[in-house]
Scaffold this motif. Structure first.
Motif, PDB file in Angstrom:
ATOM      1  N   TYR A 264       0.833  -1.209   0.000  1.00 23.16           N
ATOM      2  CA  TYR A 264       0.000   0.000   0.000  1.00 23.16           C
ATOM      3  C   TYR A 264       0.857   1.245   0.000  1.00 23.16           C
ATOM      4  N   TRP A 265       1.928   1.244   0.804  1.00 24.14           N
ATOM      5  CA  TRP A 265       2.684   2.502   0.914  1.00 24.14           C
ATOM      6  C   TRP A 265       3.484   2.807  -0.341  1.00 24.14           C
ATOM      7  N   PHE A 266       3.884   1.789  -1.088  1.00 24.91           N
ATOM      8  CA  PHE A 266       4.474   2.065  -2.402  1.00 24.91           C
ATOM      9  C   PHE A 266       3.418   2.658  -3.332  1.00 24.91           C
ATOM     10  N   PHE A 267       2.208   2.125  -3.253  1.00 28.73           N
ATOM     11  CA  PHE A 267       1.098   2.651  -4.055  1.00 28.73           C
ATOM     12  C   PHE A 267       0.848   4.110  -3.688  1.00 28.73           C
ATOM     13  N   PHE A 268       0.839   4.392  -2.397  1.00 30.67           N
ATOM     14  CA  PHE A 268       0.610   5.742  -1.914  1.00 30.67           C
ATOM     15  C   PHE A 268       1.730   6.669  -2.395  1.00 30.67           C
ATOM     16  N   GLY A 269       2.980   6.193  -2.258  1.00 33.11           N
ATOM     17  CA  GLY A 269       4.114   6.999  -2.700  1.00 33.11           C
ATOM     18  C   GLY A 269       4.036   7.287  -4.190  1.00 33.11           C
ATOM     19  N   GLY A 270       3.732   6.245  -4.968  1.00 32.83           N
ATOM     20  CA  GLY A 270       3.573   6.424  -6.415  1.00 32.83           C
ATOM     21  C   GLY A 270       2.473   7.432  -6.704  1.00 32.83           C
ATOM     22  N   SER A 271       1.397   7.358  -5.922  1.00 27.92           N
ATOM     23  CA  SER A 271       0.283   8.287  -6.110  1.00 27.92           C
ATOM     24  C   SER A 271       0.724   9.720  -5.879  1.00 27.92           C
ATOM     25  N   ILE A 272       1.505   9.914  -4.810  1.00 34.10           N
ATOM     26  CA  ILE A 272       1.960  11.269  -4.493  1.00 34.10           C
ATOM     27  C   ILE A 272       2.839  11.806  -5.626  1.00 34.10           C
ATOM     28  N   VAL A 273       3.758  10.947  -6.120  1.00 33.45           N
ATOM     29  CA  VAL A 273       4.655  11.402  -7.188  1.00 33.45           C
ATOM     30  C   VAL A 273       3.847  11.735  -8.441  1.00 33.45           C
ATOM     31  N   MET A 274       2.900  10.856  -8.781  1.00 31.76           N
ATOM     32  CA  MET A 274       2.090  11.094  -9.978  1.00 31.76           C
ATOM     33  C   MET A 274       1.274  12.375  -9.822  1.00 31.76           C
ATOM     34  N   MET A 275       0.725  12.546  -8.635  1.00 35.67           N
ATOM     35  CA  MET A 275      -0.078  13.734  -8.357  1.00 35.67           C
ATOM     36  C   MET A 275       0.781  14.992  -8.468  1.00 35.67           C
ATOM     37  N   SER A 276       2.025  14.898  -7.957  1.00 38.46           N
ATOM     38  CA  SER A 276       2.865  16.099  -7.956  1.00 38.46           C
ATOM     39  C   SER A 276       3.188  16.540  -9.381  1.00 38.46           C
ATOM     40  N   SER A 277       3.167  15.591 -10.326  1.00 40.63           N
ATOM     41  CA  SER A 277       3.495  15.980 -11.701  1.00 40.63           C
ATOM     42  C   SER A 277       2.417  16.898 -12.282  1.00 40.63           C
ATOM     43  N   LEU A 278       1.235  16.931 -11.659  1.00 37.58           N
ATOM     44  CA  LEU A 278       0.180  17.824 -12.146  1.00 37.58           C
ATOM     45  C   LEU A 278       0.499  19.280 -11.823  1.00 37.58           C
TER      46      LEU A 278
ATOM     47  N   ALA B 120       6.737   7.312 -10.656  1.00 35.48           N
ATOM     48  CA  ALA B 120       5.481   6.882 -10.056  1.00 35.48           C
ATOM     49  C   ALA B 120       5.102   5.486 -10.538  1.00 35.48           C
ATOM     50  N   MET B 121       5.296   5.255 -11.836  1.00 35.00           N
ATOM     51  CA  MET B 121       4.922   3.947 -12.379  1.00 35.00           C
ATOM     52  C   MET B 121       5.820   2.845 -11.831  1.00 35.00           C
ATOM     53  N   ALA B 122       7.123   3.158 -11.656  1.00 36.89           N
ATOM     54  CA  ALA B 122       8.023   2.150 -11.095  1.00 36.89           C
ATOM     55  C   ALA B 122       7.580   1.793  -9.681  1.00 36.89           C
ATOM     56  N   MET B 123       7.192   2.793  -8.903  1.00 36.63           N
ATOM     57  CA  MET B 123       6.706   2.505  -7.551  1.00 36.63           C
ATOM     58  C   MET B 123       5.410   1.716  -7.606  1.00 36.63           C
ATOM     59  N   PHE B 124       4.576   2.049  -8.582  1.00 37.06           N
ATOM     60  CA  PHE B 124       3.326   1.309  -8.727  1.00 37.06           C
ATOM     61  C   PHE B 124       3.602  -0.156  -9.043  1.00 37.06           C
ATOM     62  N   VAL B 125       4.587  -0.401  -9.917  1.00 37.28           N
ATOM     63  CA  VAL B 125       4.917  -1.782 -10.271  1.00 37.28           C
ATOM     64  C   VAL B 125       5.411  -2.531  -9.031  1.00 37.28           C
ATOM     65  N   VAL B 126       6.273  -1.888  -8.236  1.00 37.37           N
ATOM     66  CA  VAL B 126       6.754  -2.529  -7.010  1.00 37.37           C
ATOM     67  C   VAL B 126       5.576  -2.863  -6.094  1.00 37.37           C
ATOM     68  N   SER B 127       4.659  -1.906  -5.957  1.00 35.98           N
ATOM     69  CA  SER B 127       3.471  -2.139  -5.131  1.00 35.98           C
ATOM     70  C   SER B 127       2.673  -3.337  -5.636  1.00 35.98           C
ATOM     71  N   SER B 128       2.449  -3.391  -6.947  1.00 31.99           N
ATOM     72  CA  SER B 128       1.687  -4.507  -7.523  1.00 31.99           C
ATOM     73  C   SER B 128       2.380  -5.830  -7.279  1.00 31.99           C
ATOM     74  N   LEU B 129       3.721  -5.836  -7.409  1.00 34.63           N
ATOM     75  CA  LEU B 129       4.449  -7.091  -7.229  1.00 34.63           C
ATOM     76  C   LEU B 129       4.377  -7.547  -5.777  1.00 34.63           C
ATOM     77  N   LEU B 130       4.587  -6.610  -4.840  1.00 32.04           N
ATOM     78  CA  LEU B 130       4.524  -6.986  -3.425  1.00 32.04           C
ATOM     79  C   LEU B 130       3.139  -7.534  -3.088  1.00 32.04           C
ATOM     80  N   GLY B 131       2.103  -6.844  -3.588  1.00 31.68           N
ATOM     81  CA  GLY B 131       0.746  -7.307  -3.342  1.00 31.68           C
ATOM     82  C   GLY B 131       0.508  -8.659  -3.990  1.00 31.68           C
ATOM     83  N   GLY B 132       0.875  -8.774  -5.260  1.00 35.91           N
ATOM     84  CA  GLY B 132       0.609  -9.996  -6.013  1.00 35.91           C
ATOM     85  C   GLY B 132       1.287 -11.214  -5.403  1.00 35.91           C
ATOM     86  N   LEU B 133       2.548 -11.060  -4.971  1.00 37.56           N
ATOM     87  CA  LEU B 133       3.261 -12.177  -4.326  1.00 37.56           C
ATOM     88  C   LEU B 133       2.463 -12.673  -3.128  1.00 37.56           C
ATOM     89  N   ASN B 134       1.977 -11.720  -2.352  1.00 34.19           N
ATOM     90  CA  ASN B 134       1.201 -12.058  -1.172  1.00 34.19           C
ATOM     91  C   ASN B 134      -0.102 -12.764  -1.504  1.00 34.19           C
TER      92      ASN B 134
END
Lengths: 189, 602
Positions: B143-157, B194-208
């Motif tokens: 979740y926190w990688f997802f959140f971090g990715g979200s913040i980075v993506m949001m900041s690009s706006l 942001a996308m790299a962090m999102f991918v890490v988040s997806s992988l951590l979640g998916g493994l689980n």
């Protein structure tokens, strides 16, 4: 609860299983990169390089480290803690040595004229793919350092073999991955 | 604990046992913020996803405003968007930025993170009978990688050169060269981070998710007794684990092209903006497309499979009938998972792909119609002659089936490489993928939220608001996307700011205005849903029975407000599959009930 847990225990430990799935994921990443290499290589206009000799020596180093890792796991299971610590240290040093040799080999290749700027060819792929592999070895070395601290800490007495098993599986994996990548580049460049 | 196993007992299991019995007091931070409880993490994903959905949806309203009223200016747009809408008109660069971010946000942050992040986290431990995920720590990190990715993506706006604007697929050279467009500068670096962090988040979640489903099922819960939600979420995780790393390798090469000057994707480029020829030689932009679509196509099923699983479950519960063809449902999910990896080049039919190779991909693409048709057939036979309870969840599940059929049929058009020459890059494509994976996945998500809300918060959502939400969204979705098929068949291309000076397509001016109007209405109705959601968390009607829908699955055997550990005392044992509805004269038989001596076979 007792029953529920004991049925779970008959299966592979969840952490080990998670590692295997994670390994599958890393394999896909390198499969993506090496197939990109094949696709790109078949498009023509693809300069190749001469592999630095040092990569043969680093291959030997990482292969030996795989053996020391396995011995340390064996020592741990037999409660030979002295032996375990010694072999873990050797593995760690070999891991650091491997990364150092990779970096030196990169700089040799760089000196010989294979730069990143403006070009594409097997050299550029080599930097990216071998570099990424080294990052994975580095991750393993960091995990080894943590285990090393735990093994030498007087406070922690742990005889649970699962973390050591997970570590050694990962270490053998980055070893095999290296052999695959090395052979791939030997044939392709 | 029995003897032989005691020595391999990890702290993790001890932790679980404790939680099963007594609640211990946690601080607000460890309970709601850095929580390792899968239920809290699910809610974090859900609410973050909802915030993203509002932002992404609002972006579509803004660019629909431009598309519907290209000749008018809206001074208030300059008030809220500033330089993005100088003089009350969205500038072409920012129109592209809006379209790009709308796609990125909805595909990744809402329908991947928000959808499978929420329901995989919430349902997997509860429905397989586990106290938590295999690794709650990794789950929290996910979740926190997802959140971090979200913040980075949001900041690009908010940066001066704006967010990335080269389309959600981020094709080079637009994505590789900072000089190519304003959005390709810092915006692209933030996008890729942001996308790299999102991918890490997806992988951590998916493994689980995978290791929980395979390793932590309760006693008696064999794989063939799993609810179809779990099967779908399991295959979703497998797809993510195998395809996201390939996207990451594509991004790594892209980063080298951006910052180290390599030429993996670049060749023979002259930039007009800086009046300069680049030294890059020998690269191939098609290479990026291969790597991207090797993820990109499985991504479609990562979005869709959770919705399919939840719809299967909700249709069966509210039809009071067993799901029709359980094994066929599992088999078709498996077939879709395999085929998902073998069809990526159908996104590249017009890139100069070898026509023979194209025909192979046409065949494989059309093969997906087989498992899809099996699923549709089974959903329809499940509700056939059923005593349907039209709960909001059920309505959205039915809406999902309707949209999946409509959107799936146009997929058969697009899967043909010859027809694709005409249809590629037109509004037909937009209509197709919005219906089949956008809106239909949203319907699956809404169905899941309405259905499992009582389990999440111990309260119901307001049904009247839910019915209004359903009908407006369903009718609205068809009114928005149905006309786009006609525009696309007429050849109207996507990604244009203004069609009014284009003789072939200015006949669609009224139609565009109509679509934009409906889009605004549908968006505002979603805000009604958001209101209903948050209002019901605090003020909704309270759930008084453990099993409000009369469901067979395990999550409804847990307390109304389950603590961390889900069940007090022992985890229930499972004796039967998840779909014993209307059997032997009984409305439903829970999975926990042992099979009686004289029971009929299903």
């Amino acid at each position: 609860m007792t029953e529920a847990v004991s049925t779970q225990r008959k299966k592979i430990h969840p952490h080990k299983f998670t590692l295997w799935v994670g390994i599958g994921s890393i394999i896909m990443m390198f499969a993506g990169l090496t197939s990109a290499y094949i696709v790109k290589g078949s498009m023509g206009n693809f300069p190749t390089i001469k592999m630095p000799q040092l990569f043969y020596y680093s291959t030997a180093v990482i292969l030996i480290s795989s053996f020391t890792m396995q011995w340390s796991l064996k020592a741990f299971k037999e409660r030979g803690m002295q032996q375990y610590r010694r072999l873990l240290t050797v593995t760690m040093i070999l891991g650091v040595g491997f990364i150092a040799m990779q970096l030196i080999a990169f700089s040799q290749l760089w000196e010989s004229g294979t730069k990143l700027k403006g070009a594409t060819g097997s050299g550029q792929f080599l930097y990216v793919i071998f570099g990424l592999h080294a990052v994975h070895v580095l991750g393993g070395v960091i995990a080894l350092i943590i285990m090393f601290i735990k093994a030498f800490s007087a406070r922690i007495r742990n005889y649970n073999p699962v973390p050591v098993e997970v570590m050694s599986t990962y270490w053998h994996f980055v070893d095999l991955l290296w052999v695959y990548l090395f052979v791939f580049f030997l044939f392709k460049s | 604990m029995s003897h032989g196993h005691a020595e391999v007992l990890t702290t993790h299991e001890v932790h679980h046992d404790e939680h099963g019995v007594h609640h211990h007091h946690q601080s607000f931070i460890s309970k709601y913020v850095f929580s390792q409880d899968h239920k809290i993490i699910a809610k974090q994903f859900l609410i973050t996803g909802m915030i993203w959905a509002i932002i992404g949806g609002l972006m579509s309203v803004l660019f629909r405003l431009q598309l519907g009223y290209p000749d008018q200016t809206f001074p208030w747009l300059e008030d809220i968007l500033g330089n993005w809408a100088k003089g009350g008109k969205i500038t072409p660069e920012n129109y592209y930025a809006l379209v790009t971010m709308h796609g990125t946000i909805l595909v990744f942050f809402v329908l991947t993170g928000g959808l499978s992040g929420t329901f995989a986290n919430f349902l997997i431990p509860l429905q397989v009978g586990a106290r938590d995920m295999a690794s709650p720590m990794m789950n929290m990190l996910s979740y926190w990688f997802f959140f971090g990715g979200s913040i980075v993506m949001m900041s690009s706006l908010f940066i001066q050169t704006g967010p990335f604007s080269g389309g959600w697929t981020a094709y080079p050279p637009l994505s590789a060269l900072g000089d190519a467009s304003p959005g390709s500068k810092t915006g692209m670096d933030l996008w890729i981070t942001a996308m790299a962090m999102f991918v890490v988040s997806s992988l951590l979640g998916g493994l689980n998710y995978v290791s929980t489903v395979l390793n932590l099922r309760t006693k008696g819960m064999s794989m063939t007794r799993l609810p179809l939600t779990i099967w779908a979420l399991f295959f979703t995780a497998v797809l993510g684990i195998l395809s996201f790393p390939v996207l990451l390798s594509g991004f790594i090469l892209l980063l080298f092209d951006r910052h180290a000057g390599t030429s993996f994707y670049l060749s023979d480029i002259y930039i007009a903006a800086t009046n300069q020829a680049l030294p890059n030689e020998g690269g191939s932009a098609i290479l990026y497309q291969h790597l991207f679509w090797f993820l990109g196509h499985p991504e479609v099923y990562i979005i869709l499979l959770p919705a399919m699983g939840m719809a299967s479950e909700i249709l069966s519960v509210n039809s009071r009938k067993p799901i029709f063809g359980y094994m066929a449902m599992v088999g078709s999910l498996f077939a879709i998972t395999i085929l998902a990896f073998l069809v990526w080049a159908h996104h590249m039919f017009v890139t100069g792909l070898n026509p023979f190779l194209g025909s192979v991909f046409v065949l494989l693409t059309l093969l997906i119609a087989v498992p899809s048709a099996i699923k549709v057939f089974n959903w329809l036979t499940t509700i056939w002659k059923a005593n349907i309870k039209f709960t909001p969840g059920m309505l959205f599940a039915l809406g999902f089936v309707s949209l999946f059929i409509s959107g799936g049929l146009t997929g058969i058009f697009l899967g043909n490489s010859t027809l694709d020459i005409h249809l590629h890059d037109t509004y037909f494509v937009i209509a197709h993928f919005h219906i089949v994976m956008g809106v239909s996945a949203f319907f699956g998500m809404f169905a899941g939220i309405y259905h499992w809300f009582p389990k999440m918060y111990g309260r119901y959502m307001n049904s009247t608001l839910a019915y209004i939400h359903f009908w407006v969204t369903l009718i609205g979705a068809y009114l928005i996307f149905w006309p786009m098929h006609y525009e696309g068949l007429a050849g109207m291309p996507r990604r244009y700011l203004d069609y009014s000076n284009w003789a072939s397509f200015n006949q669609f001016g009224d139609l565009n205005r109509f679509i934009s109007t409906v889009a605004m209405i549908v968006f505002s109705i979603q805000l009604l849903f958001v209101f209903n959601f948050f209002y019901s968390i605090f003020k909704g009607r309270k759930v008084t029975t453990q099993n409000p829908w009369g469901s067979t699955t395990l999550e409804w055997t847990a307390p109304i407000h389950p603590g961390h550990g889900n069940w007090e005392g022992e985890i229930p044992e499972v004796h039967r599959w998840a779909y014993d509805y209307s059997k032997d004269g009984r409305d439903f038989i829970p999975q926990t009930e042992p099979i009686a001596a004289n029971e009929s076979k299903h």
